[in-house]
Design a protein around this motif. Structure first.
Motif, PDB file in Angstrom:
ATOM      1  N   ALA A 298       0.830  -1.206   0.000  1.00 22.75           N
ATOM      2  CA  ALA A 298       0.000   0.000   0.000  1.00 22.75           C
ATOM      3  C   ALA A 298       0.863   1.254   0.000  1.00 22.75           C
ATOM      4  O   ALA A 298       0.532   2.248  -0.666  1.00 22.75           O
ATOM      5  N   THR A 299       1.971   1.221   0.717  1.00 23.68           N
ATOM      6  CA  THR A 299       2.876   2.372   0.749  1.00 23.68           C
ATOM      7  C   THR A 299       3.461   2.646  -0.629  1.00 23.68           C
ATOM      8  O   THR A 299       3.555   3.795  -1.070  1.00 23.68           O
ATOM      9  N   ARG A 300       3.835   1.587  -1.322  1.00 28.78           N
ATOM     10  CA  ARG A 300       4.357   1.760  -2.684  1.00 28.78           C
ATOM     11  C   ARG A 300       3.291   2.365  -3.594  1.00 28.78           C
ATOM     12  O   ARG A 300       3.563   3.301  -4.359  1.00 28.78           O
ATOM     13  N   ALA A 301       2.058   1.832  -3.510  1.00 37.74           N
ATOM     14  CA  ALA A 301       0.974   2.334  -4.363  1.00 37.74           C
ATOM     15  C   ALA A 301       0.670   3.797  -4.071  1.00 37.74           C
ATOM     16  O   ALA A 301       0.491   4.606  -4.994  1.00 37.74           O
ATOM     17  N   LEU A 302       0.636   4.165  -2.792  1.00 39.00           N
ATOM     18  CA  LEU A 302       0.289   5.540  -2.445  1.00 39.00           C
ATOM     19  C   LEU A 302       1.390   6.513  -2.853  1.00 39.00           C
ATOM     20  O   LEU A 302       1.103   7.611  -3.355  1.00 39.00           O
ATOM     21  N   GLY A 303       2.639   6.150  -2.656  1.00 35.53           N
ATOM     22  CA  GLY A 303       3.726   7.028  -3.085  1.00 35.53           C
ATOM     23  C   GLY A 303       3.669   7.306  -4.578  1.00 35.53           C
ATOM     24  O   GLY A 303       3.838   8.450  -5.027  1.00 35.53           O
ATOM     25  N   ARG A 304       3.414   6.272  -5.349  1.00 35.65           N
ATOM     26  CA  ARG A 304       3.348   6.443  -6.798  1.00 35.65           C
ATOM     27  C   ARG A 304       2.079   7.181  -7.217  1.00 35.65           C
ATOM     28  O   ARG A 304       2.089   7.902  -8.226  1.00 35.65           O
ATOM     29  N   ALA A 305       0.993   7.021  -6.449  1.00 34.94           N
ATOM     30  CA  ALA A 305      -0.236   7.777  -6.746  1.00 34.94           C
ATOM     31  C   ALA A 305      -0.023   9.270  -6.519  1.00 34.94           C
ATOM     32  O   ALA A 305      -0.531  10.099  -7.284  1.00 34.94           O
ATOM     33  N   ILE A 306       0.715   9.628  -5.471  1.00 35.16           N
ATOM     34  CA  ILE A 306       1.010  11.039  -5.207  1.00 35.16           C
ATOM     35  C   ILE A 306       1.829  11.625  -6.355  1.00 35.16           C
ATOM     36  O   ILE A 306       1.531  12.715  -6.866  1.00 35.16           O
ATOM     37  N   ALA A 307       2.852  10.893  -6.796  1.00 34.12           N
ATOM     38  CA  ALA A 307       3.657  11.355  -7.930  1.00 34.12           C
ATOM     39  C   ALA A 307       2.798  11.477  -9.186  1.00 34.12           C
ATOM     40  O   ALA A 307       2.931  12.430  -9.964  1.00 34.12           O
ATOM     41  N   ASP A 308       1.886  10.527  -9.368  1.00 37.52           N
ATOM     42  CA  ASP A 308       1.009  10.550 -10.534  1.00 37.52           C
ATOM     43  C   ASP A 308       0.110  11.779 -10.519  1.00 37.52           C
ATOM     44  O   ASP A 308      -0.183  12.353 -11.581  1.00 37.52           O
ATOM     45  N   GLY A 309      -0.325  12.204  -9.319  1.00 40.08           N
ATOM     46  CA  GLY A 309      -1.150  13.401  -9.221  1.00 40.08           C
ATOM     47  C   GLY A 309      -0.453  14.634  -9.764  1.00 40.08           C
ATOM     48  O   GLY A 309      -1.084  15.514 -10.363  1.00 40.08           O
ATOM     49  N   ALA A 310       0.866  14.713  -9.563  1.00 43.98           N
ATOM     50  CA  ALA A 310       1.633  15.833 -10.106  1.00 43.98           C
ATOM     51  C   ALA A 310       1.885  15.664 -11.600  1.00 43.98           C
ATOM     52  O   ALA A 310       1.816  16.630 -12.370  1.00 43.98           O
ATOM     53  N   HIS A 311       2.164  14.431 -12.018  1.00 46.71           N
ATOM     54  CA  HIS A 311       2.425  14.180 -13.438  1.00 46.71           C
ATOM     55  C   HIS A 311       1.185  14.419 -14.306  1.00 46.71           C
ATOM     56  O   HIS A 311       1.301  14.911 -15.437  1.00 46.71           O
TER      57      HIS A 311
END
Length: 325
Positions: A298-311
């Motif tokens: 879940a931590t991996r998914a959330l970190g990448r989701a946050i980055a995706d929000g900026a991208h």
């Protein structure tokens, strides 16, 4: 195990439905994640300025052990009204906790401050929440839209040096898999700080240099004494982690706590007094998995989701996005 990307969105996790209501002209909206059959819920609130609904109910010691929806909304505290519309729509469909004389949907939520984008007098309403809920439950299960949509419509980041050096962000998503275990995350990224790629540490969006041509460093701005936030408590990254794991409320709470580490991986600085950072967890109970494995995935998914929000963000309301630099 390597991640299997055959599941691209939380909408493809059995039992989960999600959609947005977006007011692009006003720069606000809401995002609804529903589990009509009921999920086990947990929450972790780290920021110093949260605007939330039904978080106390998710504590492990409380007796209600089912969660039917999570609402992520713009509009600051006014946006909490969106959750009322979701609850009313779920009740209309017969979804909720049976209390004998009625069924009461358990709907938790959190809001972010987006009043500085678009029109500050327009905020998500109960009707917006109802519309997003209808779109989720009656939709075709297509992947969730990302970027300037839903709770991400008015998101900005890198605001510590003032709005003239801030950038546009938005709503991001990521799904990770380890064998049969699936963890997905949806994040509306409205952070005070900078957004980083959690895998490389590279800056994606944040406070810009004085000439606006590149990304500076919010921590250095803060330490250098140049912070000039015009309004306190105007930031927040709000998220929902969805997993098919079988968890108790205590275990879901632990997963939420572990997932909050993703904020530190992808946002710098994070959990400040000006942020209302909140992570919800919804567990559908289909797969047995160790809690620590669920938390790590879940931590991996959330970190990448946050980055995706900026991208995924597109420049708007005078704020440039990552693609504009």
């Amino acid at each position: 195990m390597p991640s299997d990307k055959s599941i691209e969105s939380v909408t493809q996790i059995p039992g989960i439905y999600a959609a947005h209501a977006t007011n692009g002209a006003a720069g606000t909206g809401c995002t609804v994640i529903c589990c009509p059959s009921g999920a086990t819920g947990g929450v972790d609130v780290r920021g110093g300025a949260p605007a939330t609904r039904e978080t106390d109910l998710l504590r492990p010691e409380e007796t209600v052990d089912v969660l039917h929806a999570v609402v992520l909304s713009g509009g600051s505290a006014y946006g909490l009204a969106a959750a009322c519309g979701v609850a009313e729509e779920l009740e209309r469909r017969g979804v909720g906790l049976d209390v004998g004389v009625a069924k009461v949907p358990i709907v938790s939520g959190a809001c972010l401050f987006d009043l500085a984008c678009g029109c500050p007098s327009v905020r998500p309403t109960a009707e917006d929440g109802r519309a997003a809920c209808v779109a989720a439950l009656d939709g075709d299960g297509a992947p969730l839209a990302r970027g300037n949509v839903g709770a991400g419509a008015g998101c900005t980041v890198g605001k510590l040096a003032g709005p003239e050096r801030a950038m546009k962000s938005g709503l991001g998503e990521d799904v990770e898999r380890a064998g049969e275990l699936v963890c997905g995350a949806v994040a509306a990224v409205n952070a005070c700080g900078d957004v980083l790629d959690p895998d490389t540490g590279e800056k994606i969006a944040g406070v810009r240099t004085p000439d606006g041509s590149a990304i500076a460093d919010t921590v250095e701005v803060l330490l250098g004494g140049y912070a000039k936030m015009p309004l306190a408590r105007t930031n927040t990254t709000i998220s929902c982690v969805v997993t098919n794991a079988r968890l108790t409320k205590a275990q879901a709470t632990k997963v939420a706590q572990m997932s909050a580490d993703a904020y530190a991986h992808a946002i710098s600085p994070t959990h400040t007094t000006n942020d209302g950072d909140t992570v919800f967890v919804m567990a559908t109970g289909e797969v047995e998995a160790p809690v620590d494995v669920v938390g790590a995935l879940a931590t991996r998914a959330l970190g990448r989701a946050i980055a995706d929000g900026a991208h995924q963000a597109v420049g708007a309301y005078g704020y440039p996005a990552a693609a504009d630099l």
